[in-house]
Design an enzyme around this catalytic site. Structure first.
Site, PDB file in Angstrom:
ATOM      1  N   LYS A 207       0.997  -0.848  -0.137  1.00 21.41           N
ATOM      2  CA  LYS A 207      -0.169   0.342   0.433  1.00 21.41           C
ATOM      3  C   LYS A 207       0.461   1.775   0.194  1.00 21.41           C
ATOM      4  O   LYS A 207       0.619   1.751  -0.105  1.00 21.41           O
ATOM      5  CB  LYS A 207      -0.683  -0.068   1.183  1.00 21.41           C
ATOM      6  CG  LYS A 207      -1.555  -1.015   1.155  1.00 21.41           C
ATOM      7  CD  LYS A 207      -2.538  -1.189   1.840  1.00 21.41           C
ATOM      8  CE  LYS A 207      -2.150  -1.200   3.611  1.00 21.41           C
ATOM      9  NZ  LYS A 207      -1.287  -2.704   3.640  1.00 21.41           N
TER      10      LYS A 207
ATOM     11  N   ASP B 279      -1.099   6.496   6.682  1.00 21.88           N
ATOM     12  CA  ASP B 279      -1.573   5.563   6.395  1.00 21.88           C
ATOM     13  C   ASP B 279      -2.853   5.022   7.667  1.00 21.88           C
ATOM     14  O   ASP B 279      -2.552   5.515   8.415  1.00 21.88           O
ATOM     15  CB  ASP B 279      -0.073   4.704   6.847  1.00 21.88           C
ATOM     16  CG  ASP B 279      -0.332   3.037   6.978  1.00 21.88           C
ATOM     17  OD1 ASP B 279      -0.589   2.382   6.457  1.00 21.88           O
ATOM     18  OD2 ASP B 279       1.348   2.804   6.996  1.00 21.88           O
TER      19      ASP B 279
ATOM     20  N   ARG C 298       6.654  -8.025   1.602  1.00 22.19           N
ATOM     21  CA  ARG C 298       7.737  -7.750   3.320  1.00 22.19           C
ATOM     22  C   ARG C 298       7.756  -8.809   3.535  1.00 22.19           C
ATOM     23  O   ARG C 298       9.247  -9.454   4.177  1.00 22.19           O
ATOM     24  CB  ARG C 298       6.648  -6.789   3.944  1.00 22.19           C
ATOM     25  CG  ARG C 298       7.545  -6.437   5.463  1.00 22.19           C
ATOM     26  CD  ARG C 298       6.777  -5.115   6.428  1.00 22.19           C
ATOM     27  NE  ARG C 298       6.647  -4.322   5.424  1.00 22.19           N
ATOM     28  CZ  ARG C 298       5.298  -3.384   5.524  1.00 22.19           C
ATOM     29  NH1 ARG C 298       4.560  -3.796   6.425  1.00 22.19           N
ATOM     30  NH2 ARG C 298       5.686  -2.654   5.385  1.00 22.19           N
TER      31      ARG C 298
HETATM   32  P1  ADP Z   1       1.817  -1.696   2.944  1.00 20.00           P
HETATM   33  O1  ADP Z   1       2.071  -0.569   3.243  1.00 20.00           O
HETATM   34  O2  ADP Z   1       1.355  -2.388   2.876  1.00 20.00           O
HETATM   35  O3  ADP Z   1       1.938  -2.395   4.587  1.00 20.00           O
HETATM   36  P2  ADP Z   1       4.173  -1.649   1.227  1.00 20.00           P
HETATM   37  O4  ADP Z   1       4.569  -1.119   0.542  1.00 20.00           O
HETATM   38  O5  ADP Z   1       5.227  -1.396   2.795  1.00 20.00           O
HETATM   39  O6  ADP Z   1       2.988  -2.552   2.753  1.00 20.00           O
HETATM   40  O7  ADP Z   1       5.296  -2.296   1.618  1.00 20.00           O
HETATM   41  C1  ADP Z   1       6.321  -3.816   2.117  1.00 20.00           C
HETATM   42  C2  ADP Z   1       7.660  -3.717   1.335  1.00 20.00           C
HETATM   43  O8  ADP Z   1       7.235  -4.768   0.477  1.00 20.00           O
HETATM   44  C3  ADP Z   1       8.316  -2.827   0.569  1.00 20.00           C
HETATM   45  O9  ADP Z   1       9.876  -2.262   0.801  1.00 20.00           O
HETATM   46  C4  ADP Z   1       8.522  -3.244  -1.526  1.00 20.00           C
HETATM   47  O10 ADP Z   1       9.594  -3.149  -1.321  1.00 20.00           O
HETATM   48  C5  ADP Z   1       8.120  -4.614  -0.673  1.00 20.00           C
HETATM   49  N1  ADP Z   1       7.049  -4.623  -1.844  1.00 20.00           N
HETATM   50  C6  ADP Z   1       5.429  -4.982  -1.440  1.00 20.00           C
HETATM   51  N2  ADP Z   1       4.923  -4.984  -2.692  1.00 20.00           N
HETATM   52  C7  ADP Z   1       6.073  -5.303  -3.922  1.00 20.00           C
HETATM   53  C8  ADP Z   1       5.096  -5.191  -5.002  1.00 20.00           C
HETATM   54  N3  ADP Z   1       4.072  -5.664  -5.772  1.00 20.00           N
HETATM   55  N4  ADP Z   1       6.499  -5.203  -5.654  1.00 20.00           N
HETATM   56  C9  ADP Z   1       8.010  -5.410  -4.922  1.00 20.00           C
HETATM   57  N5  ADP Z   1       7.834  -5.238  -4.245  1.00 20.00           N
HETATM   58  C10 ADP Z   1       6.587  -4.896  -3.200  1.00 20.00           C
END
Ligand code: ADP
Length: 334
Positions: free
Chosen positions: A64, A109, A217
């Site tokens: 996200k 967030d 992640r």
């Molecule tokens: P959320 O905000 O949903 O908790 P994040 O955007 O912080 O998740 O994603 C966590 C990690 O996972 C990021 O550092 C990213 O490197 C990796 N990641 C998430 N989605 C992808 C994707 N579609 N492709 C590659 N890496 C991703």
């Protein structure tokens, strides 16, 4: 989650920052959301206006925050990052909103954890690009309307259902992020392993991906733990057995279940003969907040067919019993 130790948190953040895909086309998986979002952004580029507000929902670690950054990058707009828990007073939000520049992307967030007064202020800001700022106290208080430049709000929540209807309705586009397939996680891992300068065989990637709970992640986190293991045991190339052995040590099982997932199933099977059990009882038993069990553990257990939601409560499936090495009970048809 904390499971694998807080010491790695700094490395995790640094790695996350370095690994975040920068463009929608580099973002692995989530085809549906990617296509829809790409259309929304393209249209606003053609119209030359700020994009509609975007709500992203899904369990932690699915991308996200990454998508919010990509939205800003694709719109060539600055990005401001905040979070629901950080916005407790309407004044906090008014301060952020009144300092936004035209077209700026505001990422909030955990938007479901914003306070009620802040939320109400946000309604008007989202709809009319206007806020009423209250000046003074008591009888002398006056409200001064303040025009805002058009901006794009990107809200993230672990479950869209946690959001009050009026807030949800003000988002022009809602993207529901899904767990990733093993193949997609392998792609994420390949990219990350290059960055960590690791030598991993194809089956090694598959093994780690299969234990990553459908979550990028977690995939990156497990990869670092496998790297540690390989380094200490002087393994040159990580194959399937190395990856499996390393991850067993961290209590991540072959289906990707971690300690919280397993304790939910154990509580259900061992304390309640498989259920049904109410969510809050379950949360108390595993020592977690209800929201954590509902938005972190449960979605994956449901997807894996280990847990079912019924009107009378949560139920462990036969598969769950077998996964714990137990015999499912005989069920009387009722
Ligand atoms: P959320 O905000 O949903 O908790 P994040 O955007 O912080 O998740 O994603 C966590 C990690 O996972 C990021 O550092 C990213 O490197 C990796 N990641 C998430 N989605 C992808 C994707 N579609 N492709 C590659 N890496 C991703």
């Amino acid at each position: 989650r904390e499971l694998l130790g807080a010491s790695s948190m700094t490395e995790e953040r640094a790695m996350e920052a370095a690994l975040r895909p920068k463009a929608l086309s580099d973002f692995v998986g989530q085809q549906t959301v990617r296509r829809q979002l790409s259309l929304v952004l393209e249209s606003s580029r053609i119209r030359g206006t700020a994009s509609d507000h975007v709500l992203l929902s899904g369990p932690p670690g699915l991308g996200k925050t990454t998508l919010a950054m990509i939205i800003a990058a694709e719109m060539n707009a600055p990005l401001r990052i905040s979070s629901g828990p950080a916005i407790q007073h309407a004044g906090d939000l008014a301060a952020i909103l009144s300092s936004l520049t035209e077209g700026e992307v505001l990422f909030v967030d955990e938007i479901h954890r914003m306070s009620r007064p802040a939320e109400e202020l946000l309604y008007m800001a989202m709809e009319d690009f206007r806020v009423d700022v209250i000046v003074g106290k008591g009888a002398g208080a006056t409200s001064i309307p303040l025009e805002l430049p058009p901006f794009t709000l990107v809200g993230a929540t672990t479950r869209a259902g946690l959001l009050p209807g009026p807030l949800r309705d003000r988002f022009g586009f809602t993207g529901q992020l899904e767990f990733y397939s093993t193949e997609e996680l392998e792609l994420v891992l390949r990219r990350s392993s290059a960055m960590l300068e690791m030598n991993v065989a194809s089956e090694g990637f598959a093994e780690i991906a299969g234990r990553s709970r459908g979550t990028p992640r977690i995939a990156n986190r497990l990869l670092r733990r496998v790297r540690d293991w390989a380094l200490v045991h002087r393994v040159d190339q990580v194959d399937r057995a190395t990856a499996a052995e390393a991850l067993e040590m961290y209590e991540v099982d072959e289906r990707g279940l971690d300690r919280l997932d397993r304790s939910v199933l154990e509580a259900l099977c061992l304390r309640f003969k498989g259920g049904p059990v109410g969510l809050s009882t379950l949360a108390v038993l595993v020592g977690e907040e209800t929201e954590t069990v509902e938005t972190v553990a449960e979605p994956y257990l449901v997807r894996e067919g280990l847990l079912a939601r019924t009107p009378r409560g949560r139920v462990a499936t036969d598969q769950a019993w077998r996964h714990l090495g137990l015999t499912p009970p005989d069920r009387h048809p009722d």
